[in-house]
Design a protein around this motif. Structure first.
Motif, PDB file in Angstrom:
ATOM      1  N   PRO A 176       0.819  -1.218   0.000  1.00 37.54           N
ATOM      2  CA  PRO A 176       0.000   0.000   0.000  1.00 37.54           C
ATOM      3  C   PRO A 176       0.850   1.263   0.000  1.00 37.54           C
ATOM      4  O   PRO A 176       1.955   1.290   0.539  1.00 37.54           O
ATOM      5  N   LEU A 177       0.315   2.316  -0.587  1.00 36.12           N
ATOM      6  CA  LEU A 177       1.041   3.586  -0.679  1.00 36.12           C
ATOM      7  C   LEU A 177       1.369   4.156   0.692  1.00 36.12           C
ATOM      8  O   LEU A 177       2.431   4.732   0.902  1.00 36.12           O
ATOM      9  N   LEU A 178       0.425   4.030   1.620  1.00 34.65           N
ATOM     10  CA  LEU A 178       0.599   4.668   2.916  1.00 34.65           C
ATOM     11  C   LEU A 178       1.148   3.711   3.960  1.00 34.65           C
ATOM     12  O   LEU A 178       1.146   4.019   5.149  1.00 34.65           O
ATOM     13  N   GLY A 179       1.611   2.567   3.543  1.00 33.22           N
ATOM     14  CA  GLY A 179       2.184   1.623   4.485  1.00 33.22           C
ATOM     15  C   GLY A 179       1.121   0.786   5.176  1.00 33.22           C
ATOM     16  O   GLY A 179      -0.073   0.937   4.960  1.00 33.22           O
ATOM     17  N   GLY A 180       1.551  -0.121   6.026  1.00 36.53           N
ATOM     18  CA  GLY A 180       0.641  -0.989   6.732  1.00 36.53           C
ATOM     19  C   GLY A 180       0.390  -2.274   5.967  1.00 36.53           C
ATOM     20  O   GLY A 180       1.036  -2.591   4.977  1.00 36.53           O
ATOM     21  N   SER A 181      -0.593  -3.021   6.436  1.00 32.05           N
ATOM     22  CA  SER A 181      -0.924  -4.296   5.808  1.00 32.05           C
ATOM     23  C   SER A 181      -1.603  -4.067   4.465  1.00 32.05           C
ATOM     24  O   SER A 181      -2.376  -3.126   4.308  1.00 32.05           O
ATOM     25  N   PRO A 182      -1.336  -4.940   3.471  1.00 30.82           N
ATOM     26  CA  PRO A 182      -2.018  -4.802   2.178  1.00 30.82           C
ATOM     27  C   PRO A 182      -3.524  -5.020   2.272  1.00 30.82           C
ATOM     28  O   PRO A 182      -4.256  -4.648   1.372  1.00 30.82           O
ATOM     29  N   GLU A 183      -3.977  -5.659   3.366  1.00 34.10           N
ATOM     30  CA  GLU A 183      -5.406  -5.913   3.506  1.00 34.10           C
ATOM     31  C   GLU A 183      -6.130  -4.640   3.927  1.00 34.10           C
ATOM     32  O   GLU A 183      -5.628  -3.840   4.711  1.00 34.10           O
ATOM     33  N   GLU A 184      -7.336  -4.469   3.411  1.00 34.58           N
ATOM     34  CA  GLU A 184      -8.206  -3.344   3.748  1.00 34.58           C
ATOM     35  C   GLU A 184      -7.501  -2.010   3.546  1.00 34.58           C
ATOM     36  O   GLU A 184      -7.396  -1.184   4.446  1.00 34.58           O
ATOM     37  N   GLN A 185      -6.986  -1.817   2.353  1.00 35.45           N
ATOM     38  CA  GLN A 185      -6.306  -0.567   2.008  1.00 35.45           C
ATOM     39  C   GLN A 185      -7.062   0.123   0.879  1.00 35.45           C
ATOM     40  O   GLN A 185      -6.610   0.184  -0.252  1.00 35.45           O
ATOM     41  N   LEU A 186      -8.278   0.588   1.167  1.00 41.39           N
ATOM     42  CA  LEU A 186      -9.060   1.346   0.199  1.00 41.39           C
ATOM     43  C   LEU A 186      -8.844   2.821   0.469  1.00 41.39           C
ATOM     44  O   LEU A 186      -9.088   3.295   1.577  1.00 41.39           O
ATOM     45  N   SER A 187      -8.365   3.563  -0.500  1.00 40.84           N
ATOM     46  CA  SER A 187      -8.108   4.981  -0.267  1.00 40.84           C
ATOM     47  C   SER A 187      -8.264   5.759  -1.564  1.00 40.84           C
ATOM     48  O   SER A 187      -8.145   5.215  -2.662  1.00 40.84           O
ATOM     49  N   PHE A 188      -8.540   7.032  -1.398  1.00 46.15           N
ATOM     50  CA  PHE A 188      -8.727   7.936  -2.539  1.00 46.15           C
ATOM     51  C   PHE A 188      -7.949   9.208  -2.250  1.00 46.15           C
ATOM     52  O   PHE A 188      -7.942   9.698  -1.122  1.00 46.15           O
ATOM     53  N   ALA A 189      -7.282   9.747  -3.261  1.00 49.30           N
ATOM     54  CA  ALA A 189      -6.499  10.967  -3.072  1.00 49.30           C
ATOM     55  C   ALA A 189      -6.559  11.811  -4.332  1.00 49.30           C
ATOM     56  O   ALA A 189      -6.780  11.300  -5.438  1.00 49.30           O
ATOM     57  N   THR A 190      -6.369  13.097  -4.163  1.00 54.07           N
ATOM     58  CA  THR A 190      -6.290  14.037  -5.283  1.00 54.07           C
ATOM     59  C   THR A 190      -4.892  14.645  -5.296  1.00 54.07           C
ATOM     60  O   THR A 190      -4.437  15.190  -4.282  1.00 54.07           O
ATOM     61  N   LEU A 191      -4.205  14.541  -6.431  1.00 56.03           N
ATOM     62  CA  LEU A 191      -2.847  15.060  -6.567  1.00 56.03           C
ATOM     63  C   LEU A 191      -2.895  16.328  -7.402  1.00 56.03           C
ATOM     64  O   LEU A 191      -3.478  16.350  -8.485  1.00 56.03           O
ATOM     65  N   LEU A 192      -2.305  17.386  -6.895  1.00 57.02           N
ATOM     66  CA  LEU A 192      -2.253  18.648  -7.625  1.00 57.02           C
ATOM     67  C   LEU A 192      -0.898  18.768  -8.316  1.00 57.02           C
ATOM     68  O   LEU A 192       0.144  18.772  -7.649  1.00 57.02           O
ATOM     69  N   PRO A 193      -0.866  18.851  -9.639  1.00 58.72           N
ATOM     70  CA  PRO A 193       0.412  18.976 -10.354  1.00 58.72           C
ATOM     71  C   PRO A 193       1.155  20.222  -9.918  1.00 58.72           C
ATOM     72  O   PRO A 193       0.544  21.293  -9.751  1.00 58.72           O
ATOM     73  N   PRO A 194       2.470  20.147  -9.698  1.00 57.48           N
ATOM     74  CA  PRO A 194       3.234  21.312  -9.235  1.00 57.48           C
ATOM     75  C   PRO A 194       3.230  22.464 -10.229  1.00 57.48           C
ATOM     76  O   PRO A 194       3.349  23.623  -9.837  1.00 57.48           O
TER      77      PRO A 194
END
Length: 655
Positions: free
Chosen positions: A520-538
């Motif tokens: 997973p991107l944010l670390g931790g166990s691969p299980e139950e890693q549902l996440s959403f993010a918005t990236l702003l281009p520099p």
């Protein structure tokens, strides 16, 4: 009053309960407006309402004359009469002078008018005389009031929900709010401001405590279950209905914590005034785009003045330190639940709480909003963004050319908050069993916005006019009107219909990337890693949306994750050139986080870097694009296959 039940007979025949409820609501409003404009002669002081007297059966039209100049004549001291918080409230016998004498005034010609020293006391044609003696045997006695709702026939599942969930939640919430009022109402001026909230909360708090005690003492739930068993024995068809009601209350029980947190973020039940006003302003902006008859009841033109007065009163009673405490309490509750609140959201609300504690000079603009400005905002004629952003460089939140503005950000945040809880605990629809679930998500959103579906047939052609899509044609030549045409990556315009051939093509593409992650991107166990993010281009440009899915979505094997990246790009852009830098940024972020985590743990302690860090290695990735096109006026084309590159993996990942 007039019985108008027959005027609702046709809408009450609608079989779908939700549709029927909305139709009945709209018809009641329609009849009230009709009565006000007709028999009332359009007088602004006349108010008509259609009330439900017997559920789903009897409806009566009431006509009122609203007298706006009402003055206080006498109120007994609190030692004699008090509403809410008094010792003998909801006790029997009760000895209290719980009354107030008011006098209504009208203009000299007898018409309703705003307060004026020239007004005279109102003299009604009919009135009741107050008796100066007590009640004697044989005297007629009645209780003035309006029929209210009753829980007398509530099913056992509803009683259990009240006893175990709803009432304890209310008692806890109202008790905490009463303690905050006691903490902050330390002087007379503040006590007067918070007095109305205190009385209302205390009144319901004591009633609810007593109600729960008596429900348990009388064993009301057990009694109702015995009645339901007897009912089902006599009428077996009642069993499925009671079972369905039990399922409904079980669902409410599961979402009770989320519902309570959402109520806190909307400022209901004497919660945060700023959250309540902000929510109302946003809802009003959404409703203002609809015809008046289709709006939610509170935001229709005939009801808007009452909403304005209610919110203006709350703003006038706002005590900044107390408001800061309510704001923090709502955020603290919401932050513990999956409501989709981001750190930036919570930081902004905390900054507002700090400003509230900083004195009058630091108050947020919303807290000092005048009633006239509030009316403009709620009627759709004002601008909420500018007053909220005043002072930010003097530009009211203007962004760089071609980039996101503060206005865009606020609108996006409001849209996000408004969608919380609509489809589960978050605002997002997560794909299950891979990308094939994305069309279903689109269909749900399309239905919410009034979309039309063509089933068991395909679109053969698109008709456009003036540079915009106007209709889709099926194989039989029938036209179905539309405003937008969204085409998949396998569809493309003929070359002669592209830009430069008739001009006017307004095309946009959505670049997409799918990456397989071994962590997973944010670390931790691969299980139950549902996440959403918005990236702003520099360097500006459109935001990039990232959706990370784990094996619980049945989208990948256990131990791996799928990362979807997408961004709106100009027509003809290279998806890889747009999204690959974002992928590199995410990987670098994960590597920096791993290094930081390792330094904090100390070498050789805790989890290994491989367990902590996500995105250590891309198992596979691919880029694709989907095109959304509105062709130029007069052109007609049929979809045809197209390719965005030599990599055939695209066709496997996206249909």
């Amino acid at each position: 009053c007039v019985d108008v039940s027959d005027r609702l007979a046709d809408v009450r025949a609608e079989p779908d309960p939700l549709v029927r409820a909305n139709l009945v609501r709209d018809r009641r409003q329609e009849l009230a407006r009709e009565a006000e404009a007709g028999g009332a002669g359009g007088e602004p002081s006349v108010r008509c309402e259609v009330q439900e007297m017997w559920p789903d059966r009897t409806y009566v039209l009431f006509t009122y004359e609203r007298l706006r100049d009402v003055r206080l004549v006498y109120a007994p001291p609190m030692s004699l009469g008090c509403f809410g918080g008094d010792t003998d409230n909801f006790e029997w016998p009760r000895h209290t002078a719980d009354f107030t004498l008011l006098r209504a005034y009208v203009a000299p010609d007898g018409s309703a008018a705003e307060h004026s020293p020239d007004n005279v006391p109102y003299k009604p044609q009919r009135f009741l005389r107050a008796a100066t003696r007590g009640v004697s045997p044989g005297d007629f006695v009645c209780l003035l009031g309006f029929p209210g709702s009753t829980m007398r026939y509530a099913p056992a599942s509803r009683l259990a929900y009240s006893d175990q969930v709803a009432v304890p939640q209310l008692v806890s919430d109202f008790g905490a709010k009463l303690r905050l009022i006691a903490q902050h109402a330390t002087d007379r001026a503040t006590a007067l401001k918070l007095g109305s909230a205190k009385k209302g909360l205390a009144n319901e708090h004591k009633r609810s405590v007593g109600k729960r005690v008596m429900m348990q003492k009388l064993r009301l739930e057990a009694e109702r279950r015995a009645e339901e068993e007897a009912l089902c024995a006599a009428r077996p068809e009642a069993a499925p209905l009671l079972g369905r009601l039990a399922e409904v209350y079980a669902t409410l029980r599961e979402g009770a914590a989320l519902s309570e947190a959402l109520d806190g973020m909307r400022g209901v039940y004497h919660g945060s005034t700023l959250l309540a006003v902000g929510h109302a302003v946003h809802e009003a902006a959404v409703e203002a785009a609809k015809p008046d008859g289709e709006r939610e009841t509170a935001y229709r033109a005939r009801n808007l003045p009452f909403l304005v007065k209610r919110l203006a009163k709350r703003l006038s009673d706002l005590h900044p330190p107390h408001e800061a405490a309510l704001l923090r309490r709502a955020c603290s509750t919401a932050a513990k639940l999956p409501l989709g609140l981001l750190p930036d959201h919570l930081a902004a609300l905390e900054a507002t709480a700090v400003a509230l504690e900083g004195g009058a000079a630091a108050l947020p603009a919303l807290a000092t909003l005048a009633a006239d400005d509030l009316e403009k905002l709620l009627s759709g004629g004002g601008d909420l963004v500018q007053p909220l952003l005043a002072g930010e460089g003097g530009k009211g939140g203007e962004g760089d050319e071609g980039g996101l503005t503060a206005r865009d950000a606020i609108v996006a945040v409001c849209r996000h908050l408004r969608s919380l809880g609509c489809y589960g605990p978050t605002a997002y629809l997560l794909p299950l069993y891979g990308a094939s679930e994305l069309p279903q998500a689109f269909c749900r959103l399309c239905a919410v916005w009034g979309g039309t579906y063509m089933l068991a047939q395909r679109a053969h052609a698109l008709r456009v006019d003036g540079g915009r899509a106007v209709a889709v044609e099926d194989g039989a030549g029938r036209r179905i009107g539309c405003e937008w045409a969204v085409l998949g990556s396998e569809a493309a315009l003929p070359a002669e219909a592209g830009e430069g051939a008739g001009g006017g093509v307004r095309g946009r593409e959505v670049a997409r990337c799918v990456a397989v992650l071994d962590g997973p991107l944010l670390g931790g166990s691969p299980e139950e890693q549902l996440s959403f993010a918005t990236l702003l281009p520099p360097a500006g440009g459109a935001p990039i949306f990232a959706l990370q899915l784990d094996a619980t979505c049945c989208a990948c094997p256990s131990g791996l994750l799928l990362l979807h990246l997408s961004a709106e790009v100009a027509s003809g852009s290279d998806p890889r050139a747009v999204l690959e830098p974002a992928l590199a940024r995410l990987r670098a972020l994960a590597e920096r986080g791993a290094a930081c985590g390792q330094a904090q743990r100390g070498e050789g302690e805790g989890e290994s870097e491989g367990e902590w860090c996500g995105l250590r290695q891309l198992a596979a990735s691919d880029f694709d694009a989907a095109m959304a096109v509105v062709p130029p006026s007069g052109d007609r084309f049929a979809p045809r296959p197209s390719s965005f590159g030599d990599n055939d993996l695209s066709s496997d990942l996206y249909d």
